[in-house]
Design a protein around this motif. Structure first.
Motif, PDB file in Angstrom:
ATOM      1  N   TRP A   9       0.821  -1.212   0.000  1.00  0.00           N
ATOM      2  CA  TRP A   9       0.000   0.000   0.000  1.00  0.00           C
ATOM      3  C   TRP A   9       0.858   1.266   0.000  1.00  0.00           C
ATOM      4  N   GLU A  10       0.251   2.369  -0.460  1.00  0.00           N
ATOM      5  CA  GLU A  10       0.942   3.672  -0.438  1.00  0.00           C
ATOM      6  C   GLU A  10       0.656   4.418   0.863  1.00  0.00           C
ATOM      7  N   ASN A  11      -0.590   4.347   1.330  1.00  0.00           N
ATOM      8  CA  ASN A  11      -0.955   4.910   2.636  1.00  0.00           C
ATOM      9  C   ASN A  11      -1.787   3.876   3.367  1.00  0.00           C
ATOM     10  N   VAL A  12      -1.633   3.841   4.691  1.00  0.00           N
ATOM     11  CA  VAL A  12      -2.419   2.884   5.469  1.00  0.00           C
ATOM     12  C   VAL A  12      -3.885   3.296   5.505  1.00  0.00           C
ATOM     13  N   LEU A  13      -4.137   4.612   5.652  1.00  0.00           N
ATOM     14  CA  LEU A  13      -5.491   5.045   5.971  1.00  0.00           C
ATOM     15  C   LEU A  13      -5.803   6.435   5.446  1.00  0.00           C
ATOM     16  N   GLN A  14      -7.007   6.576   4.890  1.00  0.00           N
ATOM     17  CA  GLN A  14      -7.544   7.885   4.524  1.00  0.00           C
ATOM     18  C   GLN A  14      -8.942   7.926   5.090  1.00  0.00           C
ATOM     19  N   TRP A  15      -9.265   8.953   5.864  1.00  0.00           N
ATOM     20  CA  TRP A  15     -10.607   8.918   6.451  1.00  0.00           C
ATOM     21  C   TRP A  15     -11.139  10.292   6.790  1.00  0.00           C
ATOM     22  N   GLU A  16     -12.468  10.404   6.670  1.00  0.00           N
ATOM     23  CA  GLU A  16     -13.203  11.494   7.300  1.00  0.00           C
ATOM     24  C   GLU A  16     -14.612  10.961   7.562  1.00  0.00           C
ATOM     25  N   PHE A  17     -15.143  11.303   8.741  1.00  0.00           N
ATOM     26  CA  PHE A  17     -16.392  10.682   9.185  1.00  0.00           C
ATOM     27  C   PHE A  17     -17.643  11.473   8.814  1.00  0.00           C
ATOM     28  N   GLU A  18     -17.483  12.593   8.095  1.00  0.00           N
ATOM     29  CA  GLU A  18     -18.664  13.391   7.769  1.00  0.00           C
ATOM     30  C   GLU A  18     -19.479  12.728   6.661  1.00  0.00           C
ATOM     31  N   THR A  19     -18.781  12.341   5.555  1.00  0.00           N
ATOM     32  CA  THR A  19     -19.513  11.781   4.405  1.00  0.00           C
ATOM     33  C   THR A  19     -20.223  10.465   4.721  1.00  0.00           C
ATOM     34  N   PRO A  20     -19.686   9.441   5.327  1.00  0.00           N
ATOM     35  CA  PRO A  20     -18.274   9.239   5.687  1.00  0.00           C
ATOM     36  C   PRO A  20     -17.512   8.586   4.534  1.00  0.00           C
ATOM     37  N   ASP A  21     -16.185   8.728   4.588  1.00  0.00           N
ATOM     38  CA  ASP A  21     -15.347   8.131   3.546  1.00  0.00           C
ATOM     39  C   ASP A  21     -14.076   7.598   4.207  1.00  0.00           C
ATOM     40  N   VAL A  22     -13.991   6.294   4.288  1.00  0.00           N
ATOM     41  CA  VAL A  22     -12.855   5.662   4.973  1.00  0.00           C
ATOM     42  C   VAL A  22     -12.234   4.642   4.019  1.00  0.00           C
ATOM     43  N   LYS A  23     -10.934   4.740   3.803  1.00  0.00           N
ATOM     44  CA  LYS A  23     -10.241   3.785   2.920  1.00  0.00           C
ATOM     45  C   LYS A  23      -8.998   3.246   3.636  1.00  0.00           C
ATOM     46  N   TRP A  24      -8.753   1.945   3.441  1.00  0.00           N
ATOM     47  CA  TRP A  24      -7.607   1.284   4.086  1.00  0.00           C
ATOM     48  C   TRP A  24      -6.629   0.748   3.042  1.00  0.00           C
ATOM     49  N   PHE A  25      -5.341   0.880   3.352  1.00  0.00           N
ATOM     50  CA  PHE A  25      -4.259   0.286   2.552  1.00  0.00           C
ATOM     51  C   PHE A  25      -4.361   0.713   1.086  1.00  0.00           C
ATOM     52  N   ILE A  26      -4.302   2.022   0.893  1.00  0.00           N
ATOM     53  CA  ILE A  26      -4.556   2.643  -0.405  1.00  0.00           C
ATOM     54  C   ILE A  26      -3.603   2.101  -1.465  1.00  0.00           C
ATOM     55  N   ASN A  27      -4.197   1.603  -2.563  1.00  0.00           N
ATOM     56  CA  ASN A  27      -3.472   1.025  -3.702  1.00  0.00           C
ATOM     57  C   ASN A  27      -2.675  -0.238  -3.372  1.00  0.00           C
ATOM     58  N   GLY A  28      -2.931  -0.825  -2.215  1.00  0.00           N
ATOM     59  CA  GLY A  28      -2.352  -2.140  -1.921  1.00  0.00           C
ATOM     60  C   GLY A  28      -3.057  -3.199  -2.745  1.00  0.00           C
ATOM     61  N   LYS A  29      -2.319  -4.200  -3.203  1.00  0.00           N
ATOM     62  CA  LYS A  29      -2.904  -5.281  -4.034  1.00  0.00           C
ATOM     63  C   LYS A  29      -2.686  -6.627  -3.329  1.00  0.00           C
ATOM     64  N   LEU A  30      -3.713  -7.462  -3.355  1.00  0.00           N
ATOM     65  CA  LEU A  30      -3.642  -8.745  -2.639  1.00  0.00           C
ATOM     66  C   LEU A  30      -4.756  -9.664  -3.120  1.00  0.00           C
ATOM     67  N   ASN A  31      -4.710 -10.903  -2.660  1.00  0.00           N
ATOM     68  CA  ASN A  31      -5.882 -11.764  -2.742  1.00  0.00           C
ATOM     69  C   ASN A  31      -5.989 -12.468  -1.402  1.00  0.00           C
ATOM     70  N   ILE A  32      -7.138 -12.337  -0.757  1.00  0.00           N
ATOM     71  CA  ILE A  32      -7.306 -12.861   0.606  1.00  0.00           C
ATOM     72  C   ILE A  32      -7.087 -14.372   0.661  1.00  0.00           C
ATOM     73  N   THR A  33      -7.407 -15.100  -0.430  1.00  0.00           N
ATOM     74  CA  THR A  33      -7.267 -16.566  -0.377  1.00  0.00           C
ATOM     75  C   THR A  33      -5.809 -17.001  -0.377  1.00  0.00           C
TER      76      THR A  33
END
Length: 440
Positions: free
Chosen positions: A39-63
């Motif tokens: 990822w490029e950033n761990v976290l981007q967030w604001e609670f008004e909209t709200p808009d919360v994103k984790w691990f920005i541009n990180g790529k993976l497959n959970i399996t």
């Protein structure tokens, strides 16, 4: 290895670090997993909209994190123990290698039917091992799984299929539940009459019930699996791509589809599983929830498998063939961690103490409660009759929307108070608000 809290002092330090420096804290935990691209950033967030994103541009497959890395580490370790409804039917034990191969095969079955990244696939199945395989296969190819509890009516099912615009439905012919047979495929047939998006129905044979067959849409799971390849590349997913949709029960009106994304959900379910239950590598973990609910998603499938654990799946009900069924299975599999609902505990209390006292449950070290507040009387019965006063009880508080446990004792670490969920997990800052949302 995921970071683990070992004692109350390390809980306090960890909690403070998670609040003071959340990005460093969650970045360190996320670093324990396999990523295709960091990822490029761990976290981007604001609670008004709200808009919360984790691990920005990180790529993976959970399996890859549930299966591939453990196939390399311990291929012959049991991943899933499946116990059937009928105690006279044989259980199924799938090793990590066997589970990986079955997931890959079914991923290829889905791809052959045109399923691709971003498609929504509805799963309406009883608690059989193929349900777990279907979920992981969807995640492997980047399709979004929408599991619907196999007790919902045709009308409830069609609402959920239409809302998500699912193009494939996975089901069984029927299901065993106690001494009853539930006609699963009949419910599907009725539901999809009003679902124009559905073009394929994949049916797992479970009861050999007579069912209607649509030559154009229906296909047997086993026939399709027979010639499928045993390897399937994992689709590269963005951390913020949807992993699954899970609909709330609809008791407050129209059911709402809660979406959980790949990266944040993976990191949190794995971390909360390890630390709340204080899971050790050889533990046998059993959560009695149905996978149709969030507890089953997070703490039967994803949380345990992300930790390389052995997880038990039970097809039946706690009172069939009698009220000793749970306790018999704890003895049979030497279960170490048992996680169930207060409703089940209260109903089993009514049958008296002779059922639990008939079985050897000395393997237990941790008991869990989930789904609703547990009353003091049930807590004490659970503690004394099931745990023999030797087990920690983790009274967990969380919701479909959170995806993982938010407030809970940590087994054998934090102080337990009957009917209180006690302390927040690291990263969680609970507040009490009034009816208008003002912080008190």
């Amino acid at each position: 290895m995921l970071p683990r809290i070992r004692d109350i002092e390390s809980y306090k330090k960890t909690y403070q670090f998670s609040i003071d420096e959340p990005e460093s804290f969650w970045g360190e935990i996320a670093g324990s997993f396999t990523w295709k691209k960091k990822w490029e950033n761990v976290l981007q967030w604001e609670f008004e909209t709200p808009d919360v994103k984790w691990f920005i541009n990180g790529k993976l497959n959970i399996t890859e994190n549930c299966l591939d890395r453990f196939v390399e580490k311990h291929p012959d370790k049991i991943a899933i123990i499946w116990e059937p409804n009928d105690p006279n039917e044989k259980e199924i034990k799938l090793t990590y290698k066997e589970l990986f191969e079955k997931v890959c095969k079914f991923s290829n079955v889905l791809k052959k039917q045109g399923a691709k990244k971003g498609d929504r696939i509805c799963i309406y199945m009883p608690m059989i091992s193929e349900l777990a395989i279907a979920i992981l296969a969807c995640a492997r190819i980047g399709a979004i799984h929408s599991v619907v509890f196999a007790g919902f009516s045709a009308q409830s099912l069609s609402k959920r299929i239409n809302d998500a615009q699912c193009n494939i439905v996975i089901c069984s012919d029927a299901a065993y539940r106690g001494n009853k047979i539930i006609e699963i495929k009949n419910v599907i047939d009725e539901a999809i009459q009003n679902c124009p998006s559905v073009n394929k129905v994949i049916v797992k044979k479970r009861t050999n019930s007579t069912i209607n067959w649509n030559q154009k849409k229906d296909m047997w799971w086993d026939d399709e699996m027979q010639n499928a390849e045993i390897f399937c590349d994992a689709e590269i997913m963005d951390a913020e791509d949807a992993l699954f949709i899970l609909y709330t029960s609809g008791s407050t009106g129209k059911p709402k589809g809660v979406v959980h994304t790949c990266g944040g959900y993976m990191v949190y379910t794995a971390y909360s599983f390890l630390n709340v239950f204080q899971y050790d590598e050889q533990d046998i973990f059993w959560c009695t929830a149905d996978i149709g609910w969030i507890t089953g998603h997070s703490y039967i499938i994803y949380g345990p498998l992300l930790n390389g654990a052995t997880t038990v799946m039970f097809e039946g009900i706690p009172t069939y063939p009698d009220a000793g069924r749970f306790w018999q299975l704890i003895e049979k599999y030497k279960v170490n961690i048992f996680y169930t609902a207060p409703t089940a505990i209260r109903s089993l209390m009514l049958f008296g103490d002779e059922f639990p006292s008939a079985y050897d449950m000395t393997s237990l070290k941790t008991l869990g409660s989930v789904g609703e507040p547990i009353n003091e009387e049930a807590w004490h019965w659970y503690h004394e009759k099931i745990g023999k006063k030797n087990c920690a009880i983790v009274d967990t508080w969380w919701q479909t929307e959170t995806g993982g446990i938010l407030i809970s004792p940590l087994a054998h670490i934090t102080k337990e108070i009957p009917s209180y969920a006690t302390l927040p997990l690291p990263g969680i800052q609970p507040v009490i608000v009034d009816v208008n949302g003002n912080e008190l």
